[in-house]
Design a protein around this motif. Structure first.
Motif, mmCIF file in Angstrom:
data_model
loop_
_atom_site.group_PDB
_atom_site.id
_atom_site.type_symbol
_atom_site.label_atom_id
_atom_site.label_comp_id
_atom_site.label_asym_id
_atom_site.label_seq_id
_atom_site.Cartn_x
_atom_site.Cartn_y
_atom_site.Cartn_z
ATOM 1 N N ALA A 184 0.823 -1.214 0.000
ATOM 2 C CA ALA A 184 0.000 0.000 0.000
ATOM 3 C C ALA A 184 0.857 1.263 0.000
ATOM 4 O O ALA A 184 0.336 2.371 -0.068
ATOM 5 N N TYR A 220 3.399 1.892 2.367
ATOM 6 C CA TYR A 220 3.928 2.247 3.685
ATOM 7 C C TYR A 220 5.244 1.510 3.967
ATOM 8 O O TYR A 220 5.503 1.106 5.092
ATOM 9 N N ARG A 254 -4.758 1.597 2.020
ATOM 10 C CA ARG A 254 -4.440 2.961 1.592
ATOM 11 C C ARG A 254 -5.657 3.887 1.771
ATOM 12 O O ARG A 254 -5.532 4.970 2.353
ATOM 13 N N ASP A 312 -4.801 6.472 4.874
ATOM 14 C CA ASP A 312 -4.328 7.779 4.406
ATOM 15 C C ASP A 312 -5.029 8.967 5.052
ATOM 16 O O ASP A 312 -4.362 9.933 5.422
#
Length: 120
Positions: A23, A25, A112, A116
């Motif tokens: 994703a 990270y 995500r 986010d």
């Protein structure tokens, strides 16, 4: 960013970590905890920026972990990644101070889209 991933299944911890990396990270420093009690000790020792926890674990469940942290005045951002996502569980999580609950199965896009808004 230091993150603790708590789950009693080593395989599931690895899946969560792999999905977080997919994703985007991959810059997160991730530490694993094998149950809620282990996570509580690690959170106290390392003061992470974020905790992702399973709900159902031995020793101490995820919701017990979250409640223990909040009772200590610890406001570390906390969220659940768990196999169940019933409305009642989501309500309990929110009432205890969780940012969100992601139900399995999940994808990198799910992570995500959900994470986010809280770390952006």
């Amino acid at each position: 960013m230091k993150v603790i991933v708590a789950d009693d299944s080593r395989v599931m911890r690895q899946i969560v970590i792999r999905t977080l990396r997919q994703a985007g990270y991959d810059w997160w420093e991730i530490e694993e905890a094998e149950d809620g009690a282990d996570a509580l000790a690690r959170i106290r020792a390392t003061a992470p920026d974020f905790v992702l926890s399973d709900w159902n674990m031995p020793e101490m469940t995820g919701i017990e972990l979250l409640r223990a942290l909040r009772a200590e005045g610890n406001e570390t951002p906390f969220a659940f990644v768990t196999s169940e996502g019933s409305p009642q569980m989501r309500e309990q999580a929110a009432a205890a101070g969780a940012l969100f609950l992601i139900a399995k199965p999940f994808t990198a896009d799910t992570f995500r889209d959900t994470i986010d808004p809280f770390i952006g």
